[in-house]
Design a protein around this motif. Structure first.
Motif, mmCIF file in Angstrom:
data_model
loop_
_atom_site.group_PDB
_atom_site.id
_atom_site.type_symbol
_atom_site.label_atom_id
_atom_site.label_comp_id
_atom_site.label_asym_id
_atom_site.label_seq_id
_atom_site.Cartn_x
_atom_site.Cartn_y
_atom_site.Cartn_z
ATOM 1 N N LYS A 28 7.193 0.005 -4.705
ATOM 2 C CA LYS A 28 5.759 -0.162 -4.925
ATOM 3 C C LYS A 28 5.371 -1.588 -5.276
ATOM 4 O O LYS A 28 4.323 -2.059 -4.869
ATOM 5 N N ALA A 29 6.199 -2.270 -6.049
ATOM 6 C CA ALA A 29 5.852 -3.631 -6.461
ATOM 7 C C ALA A 29 7.119 -4.437 -6.740
ATOM 8 O O ALA A 29 8.052 -3.949 -7.386
ATOM 9 N N ILE A 30 7.114 -5.663 -6.252
ATOM 10 C CA ILE A 30 8.171 -6.630 -6.570
ATOM 11 C C ILE A 30 7.519 -8.000 -6.687
ATOM 12 O O ILE A 30 6.360 -8.193 -6.286
ATOM 13 N N ASP A 31 8.253 -8.964 -7.221
ATOM 14 C CA ASP A 31 7.705 -10.302 -7.413
ATOM 15 C C ASP A 31 7.562 -11.073 -6.102
ATOM 16 O O ASP A 31 6.593 -11.783 -5.900
ATOM 17 N N ASN A 32 8.542 -10.946 -5.211
ATOM 18 C CA ASN A 32 8.533 -11.714 -3.973
ATOM 19 C C ASN A 32 8.741 -10.787 -2.781
ATOM 20 O O ASN A 32 9.870 -10.454 -2.441
ATOM 21 N N TRP A 33 7.669 -10.390 -2.131
ATOM 22 C CA TRP A 33 7.749 -9.476 -0.987
ATOM 23 C C TRP A 33 8.456 -10.124 0.194
ATOM 24 O O TRP A 33 9.009 -9.442 1.041
ATOM 25 N N ARG A 34 8.447 -11.441 0.262
ATOM 26 C CA ARG A 34 9.095 -12.128 1.383
ATOM 27 C C ARG A 34 10.621 -12.069 1.309
ATOM 28 O O ARG A 34 11.312 -12.408 2.258
ATOM 29 N N SER A 35 11.147 -11.641 0.183
ATOM 30 C CA SER A 35 12.608 -11.550 0.042
ATOM 31 C C SER A 35 13.174 -10.266 0.655
ATOM 32 O O SER A 35 14.384 -10.075 0.677
ATOM 33 N N LEU A 36 12.304 -9.419 1.180
ATOM 34 C CA LEU A 36 12.753 -8.166 1.793
ATOM 35 C C LEU A 36 13.354 -8.396 3.169
ATOM 36 O O LEU A 36 12.914 -9.265 3.918
ATOM 37 N N GLU A 37 14.330 -7.592 3.505
ATOM 38 C CA GLU A 37 14.889 -7.560 4.859
ATOM 39 C C GLU A 37 14.323 -6.311 5.542
ATOM 40 O O GLU A 37 14.555 -5.190 5.094
ATOM 41 N N VAL A 56 13.133 -0.950 4.165
ATOM 42 C CA VAL A 56 13.479 -2.341 3.883
ATOM 43 C C VAL A 56 14.730 -2.368 3.013
ATOM 44 O O VAL A 56 15.067 -1.378 2.364
ATOM 45 N N LYS A 57 15.392 -3.517 3.004
ATOM 46 C CA LYS A 57 16.532 -3.710 2.118
ATOM 47 C C LYS A 57 16.196 -4.827 1.141
ATOM 48 O O LYS A 57 15.600 -5.832 1.500
ATOM 49 N N LEU A 58 16.616 -4.600 -0.101
ATOM 50 C CA LEU A 58 16.444 -5.578 -1.165
ATOM 51 C C LEU A 58 17.699 -5.544 -2.020
ATOM 52 O O LEU A 58 18.050 -4.487 -2.564
ATOM 53 N N ASN A 59 18.386 -6.662 -2.111
ATOM 54 C CA ASN A 59 19.630 -6.766 -2.886
ATOM 55 C C ASN A 59 20.656 -5.708 -2.478
ATOM 56 O O ASN A 59 21.318 -5.108 -3.318
ATOM 57 N N GLY A 60 20.751 -5.435 -1.184
ATOM 58 C CA GLY A 60 21.742 -4.498 -0.676
ATOM 59 C C GLY A 60 21.368 -3.030 -0.801
ATOM 60 O O GLY A 60 22.138 -2.167 -0.421
ATOM 61 N N LYS A 61 20.188 -2.742 -1.343
ATOM 62 C CA LYS A 61 19.734 -1.356 -1.493
ATOM 63 C C LYS A 61 18.563 -1.118 -0.539
ATOM 64 O O LYS A 61 17.804 -2.028 -0.236
ATOM 65 N N ILE A 62 18.428 0.126 -0.084
ATOM 66 C CA ILE A 62 17.379 0.458 0.871
ATOM 67 C C ILE A 62 16.205 1.126 0.141
ATOM 68 O O ILE A 62 16.399 1.881 -0.815
ATOM 69 N N TYR A 63 14.995 0.789 0.596
ATOM 70 C CA TYR A 63 13.774 1.331 0.014
ATOM 71 C C TYR A 63 12.795 1.699 1.119
ATOM 72 O O TYR A 63 12.870 1.175 2.229
ATOM 73 N N PHE A 76 -0.683 -11.493 3.575
ATOM 74 C CA PHE A 76 0.240 -12.383 2.884
ATOM 75 C C PHE A 76 1.629 -12.440 3.507
ATOM 76 O O PHE A 76 2.397 -13.347 3.223
ATOM 77 N N MET A 77 1.955 -11.455 4.339
ATOM 78 C CA MET A 77 3.314 -11.369 4.884
ATOM 79 C C MET A 77 3.293 -10.771 6.285
ATOM 80 O O MET A 77 2.477 -9.902 6.580
#
Length: 90
Positions: A28-37, A56-63, A76-77
């Motif tokens: 739902k919310a993170i500091d930097n959406w551009r860091s998503l894969e 999406v993946k963030l720090n090796g985890k899927i969301y 914005f992205m």
């Protein structure tokens, strides 16, 4: 945890099992959406839930990111998902 590794590798060849999709947490919310894969786009009707959004993946985890969140952040992205993910019930 072991189940996080199973979920992180749950998308194979553009296909995910319905049981895994249900277990993926919603982002739902993170500091930097551009860091998503960006992994892929999902549109799938289950018995009580309709999944429309992106995986999406963030720090090796899927969301899962809901469509309404993607639309809110579109200015914005760039949200060009590389593929459409097929959901299987087996």
């Amino acid at each position: 945890m072991e189940w996080e590794k199973v979920l992180a590798d749950s998308v194979k060849n553009g296909v995910i099992k319905e049981i895994y999709l249900q277990k993926i947490p919603v982002l739902k919310a993170i500091d930097n959406w551009r860091s998503l894969e960006l992994v892929g786009w999902v549109e799938h009707q289950m018995k009580h839930t309709y999944y429309k959004g992106g995986l999406v993946k963030l720090n090796g985890k899927i969301y899962f990111v809901q469509d309404k969140t993607i639309k809110a952040l579109q200015e914005f992205m760039d949200w060009k998902f590389p593929l459409k993910i097929k959901v299987t019930t087996d």
